[in-house]
Design an enzyme around this catalytic site. Structure first.
Site, PDB file in Angstrom:
ATOM      1  N   LYS A   1      -5.304   0.978   8.990  1.00 14.71           N
ATOM      2  CA  LYS A   1      -6.710   0.719   8.651  1.00 14.71           C
ATOM      3  C   LYS A   1      -6.877  -0.677   8.066  1.00 14.71           C
ATOM      4  CE  LYS A   1      -6.974   4.128   5.674  1.00 14.71           C
ATOM      5  NZ  LYS A   1      -5.608   4.709   5.782  1.00 14.71           N
TER       6      LYS A   1
ATOM      7  N   ARG B   1     -12.476   9.433   0.998  1.00 12.24           N
ATOM      8  CA  ARG B   1     -11.156  10.029   1.159  1.00 12.24           C
ATOM      9  C   ARG B   1     -11.170  11.533   0.963  1.00 12.24           C
ATOM     10  NH1 ARG B   1      -7.647   5.502   0.256  1.00 12.24           N
ATOM     11  NH2 ARG B   1      -5.462   5.982   0.597  1.00 12.24           N
TER      12      ARG B   1
ATOM     13  N   ARG C   1       6.534  -1.535   5.264  1.00 13.88           N
ATOM     14  CA  ARG C   1       5.349  -2.266   4.802  1.00 13.88           C
ATOM     15  C   ARG C   1       5.673  -3.169   3.611  1.00 13.88           C
ATOM     16  NH1 ARG C   1      -0.252   0.904   4.259  1.00 13.88           N
ATOM     17  NH2 ARG C   1       0.552   1.854   2.356  1.00 13.88           N
TER      18      ARG C   1
ATOM     19  N   ARG D   1       4.896  -1.843  -2.085  1.00 12.43           N
ATOM     20  CA  ARG D   1       3.957  -1.141  -2.956  1.00 12.43           C
ATOM     21  C   ARG D   1       4.662  -0.016  -3.698  1.00 12.43           C
ATOM     22  NH1 ARG D   1      -1.429   0.267   0.359  1.00 12.43           N
ATOM     23  NH2 ARG D   1      -1.122   2.184  -0.841  1.00 12.43           N
TER      24      ARG D   1
ATOM     25  N   ARG E   1       1.615  11.429  -0.297  1.00 14.64           N
ATOM     26  CA  ARG E   1       0.355  10.817   0.186  1.00 14.64           C
ATOM     27  C   ARG E   1      -0.039  11.401   1.544  1.00 14.64           C
ATOM     28  NH1 ARG E   1       1.905   5.107   0.380  1.00 14.64           N
ATOM     29  NH2 ARG E   1      -0.174   4.637   1.098  1.00 14.64           N
TER      30      ARG E   1
HETATM   31  P1  AMP Z   1      -4.674   2.671  -0.102  1.00 15.33           P
HETATM   32  O1  AMP Z   1      -4.403   1.232  -0.352  1.00 15.33           O
HETATM   33  O2  AMP Z   1      -5.967   2.897   0.651  1.00 15.33           O
HETATM   34  O3  AMP Z   1      -3.515   3.409   0.508  1.00 15.33           O
HETATM   35  O4  AMP Z   1      -4.924   3.341  -1.545  1.00 15.33           O
HETATM   36  C1  AMP Z   1      -3.910   3.362  -2.517  1.00 15.33           C
HETATM   37  C2  AMP Z   1      -4.195   4.419  -3.570  1.00 15.33           C
HETATM   38  O5  AMP Z   1      -5.451   4.119  -4.224  1.00 15.33           O
HETATM   39  C3  AMP Z   1      -4.377   5.827  -3.039  1.00 15.33           C
HETATM   40  O6  AMP Z   1      -3.145   6.483  -2.839  1.00 15.33           O
HETATM   41  C4  AMP Z   1      -5.213   6.450  -4.142  1.00 15.33           C
HETATM   42  O7  AMP Z   1      -4.420   6.757  -5.273  1.00 15.33           O
HETATM   43  C5  AMP Z   1      -6.145   5.318  -4.536  1.00 15.33           C
HETATM   44  N1  AMP Z   1      -7.419   5.353  -3.768  1.00 15.33           N
HETATM   45  C6  AMP Z   1      -7.862   4.421  -2.859  1.00 15.33           C
HETATM   46  N2  AMP Z   1      -9.040   4.783  -2.349  1.00 15.33           N
HETATM   47  C7  AMP Z   1      -9.361   5.973  -2.924  1.00 15.33           C
HETATM   48  C8  AMP Z   1     -10.452   6.888  -2.801  1.00 15.33           C
HETATM   49  N3  AMP Z   1     -11.451   6.648  -1.952  1.00 15.33           N
HETATM   50  N4  AMP Z   1     -10.434   8.010  -3.571  1.00 15.33           N
HETATM   51  C9  AMP Z   1      -9.426   8.262  -4.429  1.00 15.33           C
HETATM   52  N5  AMP Z   1      -8.366   7.464  -4.580  1.00 15.33           N
HETATM   53  C10 AMP Z   1      -8.327   6.326  -3.837  1.00 15.33           C
END
Ligand code: AMP
Length: 214
Positions: A15, A90, A129, A162, A173
Site C-alpha cells: 500500500k 483498519r 522491508r 521497523r 499483525r
Molecule cells: P502501518 O505503517 O500502516 O503498517 O502501521 C503501523 C502500525 O500503526 C499498525 O500496526 C498500528 O499499530 C498503527 N496504525 C496505523 N494505522 C492505524 C489505524 N488506522 N488504526 C489503528 N492503528 C493503526
C-alpha cells in the site's frame, strides 16, 4: 470537495509503496497513518505516547487517536485536494466513522483500492522491508533496494528495520489484519466503490495498475 481514495490490503501488500509512487504522478497526497504515528512516537507527543505500546505489539492503536489525527488532517487540506489513505480505515468502525469525518471535513471517500497478494508474498515482502527513520522512504532488500546498501537514496540516513517487522510481531499483525481489517473490504464492496488489484507483481507493475485505477 476533497477526494479520499482508500488503499486496502494486508501488511506487506505494498500500500505504502504504491501510494508513494502514484501520488506525485496524479497530484495526490500520500497519507500514511502508520507513518504519522511513528513520527508522533519519535517526537514523544501525547498521541505518540498513547500509541507506542499498541504499535510495538503489532496491535491497533485506539480508534479515538486516529479520529483526532484524521479530522485535523482533513481540516488542514485545501478544497480540491486528492488524498491517498494508506492504513486507515483498519476496522469496520473506522470505515463508518470515516464517512462522518469526511462529511464534516468537506471530503468524500471516492473509492477503495484493494491490493491483493498471497500470504507467501506478504511474508517475503515484510521480511526484507527497510525504512528510512528520517524521511519515511520505504525500501526492500530484494525488490526495491537503495542505490547504496543500507542508505536512504532520498536523504542519506541509515535505513532501519521497523520494530514491528520482527517475525513474531509480523504474525500478530497478519492475524489483526484478518480479524479486524479484512471486514473493511466488505464495507466498500457493499458501497459499490471497491476496486481489486492483483498486487503480486513488481513495485512498478503494481504502481501502473494502481495509477490506472485512481
Ligand atoms: P502501518 O505503517 O500502516 O503498517 O502501521 C503501523 C502500525 O500503526 C499498525 O500496526 C498500528 O499499530 C498503527 N496504525 C496505523 N494505522 C492505524 C489505524 N488506522 N488504526 C489503528 N492503528 C493503526
Amino acid at each position: 470537495m476533497k477526494r479520499i481514495i482508500v488503499f486496502l490490503g494486508a501488511p506487506g501488500a505494498g500500500k505504502g509503496t504504491a501510494a508513494a509512487a502514484v501520488a506525485p504522478k496524479v497530484g495526490a497526497r500520500h497519507v500514511s497513518t502508520g507513518a504519522m504515528l511513528r513520527d508522533a512516537v519519535a517526537r514523544g507527543t501525547p498521541a505518540g505516547l498513547e500509541a507506542k505500546s499498541y504499535m510495538d505489539a503489532g496491535g491497533l492503536v485506539p480508534d479515538a487517536v486516529l479520529y483526532r489525527m484524521v479530522s485535523e488532517l482533513l481540516a488542514g487540506e485545501k478544497d480540491g485536494a486528492t488524498l491517498f489513505f494508506d492504513g486507515f480505515p483498519r476496522n469496520e468502525a473506522q470505515a463508518a466513522e470515516l464517512e462522518s469525518l469526511a462529511a464534516a471535513g468537506g471530503a468524500k471517500v471516492e473509492s477503495a483500492i484493494l491490493l491483493d497478494v498471497s500470504r507467501e508474498t506478504l511474508l517475503a515482502r515484510l521480511g526484507g522491508r527497510r525504512v528510512c527513520p528520517k524521511c519515511g522512504a520505504g525500501y526492500h532488500v530484494q525488490s526495491l533496494p537503495p542505490k547504496k546498501d543500507g542508505i536512504c537514496d532520498a536523504c542519506g540516513a541509515q535505513l532501519t528495520i521497523r520494530a514491528d517487522d520482527q517475525p513474531a510481531t509480523i504474525a500478530h499483525r497478519l492475524e489483526v489484519y484478518e480479524s479486524a481489517t479484512a471486514p473493511v473490504i466488505g464495507f466498500y464492496e457493499k458501497a459499490g466503490t471497491l476496486r481489486r488489484i492483483d498486487a503480486s507483481g513488481s513495485a512498478s507493475e503494481v504502481a501502473a495498475l494502481v495509477q490506472a485505477a485512481v
